[in-house]
Design a protein around this motif. Structure first.
Motif, mmCIF file in Angstrom:
data_model
loop_
_atom_site.group_PDB
_atom_site.id
_atom_site.type_symbol
_atom_site.label_atom_id
_atom_site.label_comp_id
_atom_site.label_asym_id
_atom_site.label_seq_id
_atom_site.Cartn_x
_atom_site.Cartn_y
_atom_site.Cartn_z
ATOM 1 N N LEU A 46 77.901 -45.158 54.440
ATOM 2 C CA LEU A 46 77.865 -43.700 53.856
ATOM 3 C C LEU A 46 77.402 -42.562 54.747
ATOM 4 O O LEU A 46 77.069 -41.584 54.223
ATOM 5 C CB LEU A 46 76.694 -43.789 52.572
ATOM 6 N N LEU A 47 77.369 -42.805 56.068
ATOM 7 C CA LEU A 47 76.828 -41.888 57.133
ATOM 8 C C LEU A 47 77.703 -40.562 56.989
ATOM 9 O O LEU A 47 77.084 -39.498 56.902
ATOM 10 C CB LEU A 47 76.873 -42.419 58.314
ATOM 11 N N PRO A 48 79.010 -40.574 57.112
ATOM 12 C CA PRO A 48 79.894 -39.387 57.035
ATOM 13 C C PRO A 48 79.477 -38.643 55.625
ATOM 14 O O PRO A 48 79.300 -37.412 55.443
ATOM 15 C CB PRO A 48 81.162 -39.712 57.018
ATOM 16 N N ILE A 49 79.435 -39.224 54.337
ATOM 17 C CA ILE A 49 79.058 -38.557 53.085
ATOM 18 C C ILE A 49 77.735 -37.880 53.223
ATOM 19 O O ILE A 49 77.391 -36.908 52.649
ATOM 20 C CB ILE A 49 79.243 -39.538 52.075
ATOM 21 N N ASN A 50 76.714 -38.803 53.640
ATOM 22 C CA ASN A 50 75.442 -38.265 53.762
ATOM 23 C C ASN A 50 75.284 -37.086 54.763
ATOM 24 O O ASN A 50 74.380 -36.155 54.467
ATOM 25 C CB ASN A 50 74.174 -39.319 54.215
ATOM 26 N N ILE A 51 76.106 -36.904 55.767
ATOM 27 C CA ILE A 51 76.134 -35.657 56.549
ATOM 28 C C ILE A 51 76.636 -34.439 55.948
ATOM 29 O O ILE A 51 76.160 -33.695 56.037
ATOM 30 C CB ILE A 51 76.748 -36.108 57.960
ATOM 31 N N LEU A 52 77.879 -34.713 55.240
ATOM 32 C CA LEU A 52 78.455 -33.677 54.552
ATOM 33 C C LEU A 52 77.535 -33.272 53.437
ATOM 34 O O LEU A 52 77.792 -32.021 53.153
ATOM 35 C CB LEU A 52 79.821 -34.447 53.752
ATOM 36 N N GLU A 53 76.712 -33.897 52.876
ATOM 37 C CA GLU A 53 75.736 -33.741 51.693
ATOM 38 C C GLU A 53 75.003 -32.335 52.346
ATOM 39 O O GLU A 53 74.782 -31.271 51.461
ATOM 40 C CB GLU A 53 75.093 -34.562 51.415
ATOM 41 N N ASP A 54 74.583 -32.498 53.763
ATOM 42 C CA ASP A 54 73.735 -31.480 54.171
ATOM 43 C C ASP A 54 74.746 -29.906 54.248
ATOM 44 O O ASP A 54 73.985 -28.823 54.601
ATOM 45 C CB ASP A 54 72.961 -31.718 55.518
ATOM 46 N N PHE A 55 75.849 -30.212 54.575
ATOM 47 C CA PHE A 55 76.673 -28.966 54.677
ATOM 48 C C PHE A 55 76.892 -28.486 53.324
ATOM 49 O O PHE A 55 76.998 -27.242 52.957
ATOM 50 C CB PHE A 55 78.100 -29.202 55.282
ATOM 51 N N THR A 56 77.064 -29.339 52.282
ATOM 52 C CA THR A 56 77.557 -28.735 50.876
ATOM 53 C C THR A 56 75.996 -28.118 50.141
ATOM 54 O O THR A 56 76.501 -27.174 49.386
ATOM 55 C CB THR A 56 77.919 -29.745 50.037
ATOM 56 N N LYS A 57 75.289 -28.557 50.382
ATOM 57 C CA LYS A 57 74.047 -27.879 50.070
ATOM 58 C C LYS A 57 73.721 -26.100 50.114
ATOM 59 O O LYS A 57 73.493 -25.407 49.369
ATOM 60 C CB LYS A 57 72.485 -28.496 50.487
ATOM 61 N N PRO A 58 73.918 -25.856 51.345
ATOM 62 C CA PRO A 58 73.809 -24.412 51.533
ATOM 63 C C PRO A 58 74.856 -23.800 51.171
ATOM 64 O O PRO A 58 75.027 -22.493 50.688
ATOM 65 C CB PRO A 58 73.653 -24.287 53.223
ATOM 66 N N LEU A 59 76.114 -24.432 51.209
ATOM 67 C CA LEU A 59 77.301 -23.745 50.494
ATOM 68 C C LEU A 59 77.291 -23.387 48.959
ATOM 69 O O LEU A 59 77.772 -22.450 48.522
ATOM 70 C CB LEU A 59 78.748 -24.500 50.916
ATOM 71 N N SER A 60 76.768 -24.559 48.373
ATOM 72 C CA SER A 60 76.540 -24.261 46.864
ATOM 73 C C SER A 60 75.649 -23.264 46.739
ATOM 74 O O SER A 60 75.698 -22.562 45.649
ATOM 75 C CB SER A 60 76.185 -25.778 46.302
ATOM 76 N N LEU A 61 74.471 -23.187 47.271
ATOM 77 C CA LEU A 61 73.333 -22.329 47.168
ATOM 78 C C LEU A 61 73.883 -21.079 47.206
ATOM 79 O O LEU A 61 73.798 -20.080 46.483
ATOM 80 C CB LEU A 61 72.263 -22.644 47.954
ATOM 81 N N SER A 62 74.490 -20.521 48.355
ATOM 82 C CA SER A 62 74.967 -19.368 48.493
ATOM 83 C C SER A 62 76.365 -18.914 47.535
ATOM 84 O O SER A 62 76.114 -17.826 47.082
ATOM 85 C CB SER A 62 75.614 -19.309 50.117
ATOM 86 N N PHE A 63 77.286 -19.939 47.601
ATOM 87 C CA PHE A 63 78.213 -19.453 46.680
ATOM 88 C C PHE A 63 77.917 -19.259 45.171
ATOM 89 O O PHE A 63 78.578 -18.297 44.559
ATOM 90 C CB PHE A 63 79.499 -20.131 46.730
ATOM 91 N N ARG A 64 77.206 -20.037 44.759
ATOM 92 C CA ARG A 64 76.703 -19.921 43.233
ATOM 93 C C ARG A 64 75.746 -18.535 43.045
ATOM 94 O O ARG A 64 76.255 -18.030 42.065
ATOM 95 C CB ARG A 64 75.600 -20.957 42.956
ATOM 96 N N LEU A 65 75.151 -18.030 43.815
ATOM 97 C CA LEU A 65 74.337 -16.946 43.691
ATOM 98 C C LEU A 65 75.346 -15.774 44.009
ATOM 99 O O LEU A 65 75.123 -15.006 43.128
ATOM 100 C CB LEU A 65 73.135 -16.776 44.959
ATOM 101 N N PHE A 66 76.136 -15.740 44.963
ATOM 102 C CA PHE A 66 76.944 -14.572 45.172
ATOM 103 C C PHE A 66 78.039 -14.619 44.148
ATOM 104 O O PHE A 66 78.325 -13.441 43.565
ATOM 105 C CB PHE A 66 77.606 -14.911 46.768
ATOM 106 N N GLY A 67 78.584 -15.713 43.613
ATOM 107 C CA GLY A 67 79.657 -15.535 42.843
ATOM 108 C C GLY A 67 79.078 -14.886 41.236
ATOM 109 O O GLY A 67 79.748 -14.217 40.505
ATOM 110 N N ASN A 68 78.076 -15.521 40.952
ATOM 111 C CA ASN A 68 77.426 -15.037 39.643
ATOM 112 C C ASN A 68 77.197 -13.447 39.682
ATOM 113 O O ASN A 68 77.298 -12.794 38.721
ATOM 114 C CB ASN A 68 76.293 -16.090 39.177
ATOM 115 N N ILE A 69 76.265 -13.137 40.803
ATOM 116 C CA ILE A 69 76.145 -11.668 40.791
ATOM 117 C C ILE A 69 77.144 -10.982 40.954
ATOM 118 O O ILE A 69 77.150 -9.909 40.264
ATOM 119 C CB ILE A 69 75.147 -11.316 41.876
ATOM 120 N N LEU A 70 78.201 -11.285 41.588
ATOM 121 C CA LEU A 70 79.258 -10.414 41.934
ATOM 122 C C LEU A 70 80.134 -10.388 40.678
ATOM 123 O O LEU A 70 80.782 -9.495 40.019
ATOM 124 C CB LEU A 70 80.238 -10.918 42.982
ATOM 125 N N ALA A 71 80.629 -11.582 39.771
ATOM 126 C CA ALA A 71 80.897 -11.610 38.656
ATOM 127 C C ALA A 71 80.447 -10.733 37.590
ATOM 128 O O ALA A 71 80.963 -10.126 36.913
ATOM 129 C CB ALA A 71 81.057 -12.937 37.945
#
Length: 248
Positions: free
Chosen positions: A172-197
């Motif tokens: 699961l090494l690749p998936i666990n590493i990918l998780e650390d990239f998806t965390k900031p992506l989800s944080l940033s796009f969730r906030l940006f998308g909701n406020i912009l919408a």
């Protein structure tokens, strides 16, 4: 010859795509870099409001709080409870300022965009809006959160922190590493998308039906703006707590 030039043409194509922008922006040139001036202006205003409010509220502290001091202490207690719940009783203390800063900056930014008529100020290009209406701001906040939970995990567990990437199995090494990239992506796009919408919906309704109808939507926007600030702060605290406790 065509085979050799294809990658170069492809790189040129992606370079041109990277220059595509949504709307117009007012730029400042600082140290050889172009920055979005309208985002810096509104961010500084929000920071000034937070600093001045905190200074005025606690300039003459009372043993029995009242008025503004009572409100500030209520907010502080709320942030402490949030950090304590997500990080843990023993470790939450040092992280209260970080979580509180994130929550208050996002909350005041969102409400400033929903309540204040930024359109009355004219810029050479673009217009003023909430700082969180810009993807650069939300990405910066998300990256700060990532740095914070990496720092928390490394200082708490040392090199053993990186052992989480091979748990429960090295497969699961690749998936666990990918998780650390998806965390900031989800944080940033969730906030940006909701406020912009939210701002786009209000703008469209005001242009179509200027009276009465947009008002309930604006109140709903205030509610969702507060919820987005709470979600961001809660997830940031949860990520920090998870990094110190280990991978689950």
């Amino acid at each position: 010859m065509d085979i050799v030039q294809f990658p170069i043409n492809t790189l040129d194509f992606f370079y041109e795509i990277s220059g595509v922008e949504v709307g117009q922006h007012f730029y400042w040139q600082i140290g050889g870099f172009q920055v979005h001036a309208q985002v810096l202006i509104t961010s500084w205003i929000v920071i000034a409001v937070l600093l001045s409010s905190a200074t005025l509220a606690v300039r003459d502290p009372q043993i029995v709080p009242n008025g503004a001091q009572n409100f500030v202490e209520y907010v502080l207690e709320f942030v402490r409870d949030l950090a304590r719940t997500q990080i843990g009783e023993e470790e939450y203390g040092p992280w209260v300022p970080f979580i509180g800063t994130m929550f208050l900056f996002i909350f005041v930014s969102n409400w400033a965009g929903a309540l204040f008529p930024w359109g009355i100020f004219q810029l050479p290009h673009g217009e003023l809006a909430a700082p969180t209406n810009d993807i650069n701001t939300t990405v910066a906040l998300a990256l700060l959160t990532s740095v914070a939970y990496f720092y928390a995990g490394f200082t708490k567990r040392g090199l053993g922190y990186f052992g989480k990437y091979i748990q429960p199995t090295p497969i699961l090494l690749p998936i666990n590493i990918l998780e650390d990239f998806t965390k900031p992506l989800s944080l940033s796009f969730r906030l940006f998308g909701n406020i912009l919408a939210d701002e786009l919906v209000v703008a469209v309704l005001v242009s179509l039906v200027p009276l009465v109808v947009p008002i309930p939507v604006m109140f709903l926007g205030l509610f969702t703006s507060g919820i987005q600030a709470l979600i961001f702060a809660t997830l940031a605290a949860a990520y920090i707590g998870e990094s110190m406790e280990g991978h689950h």
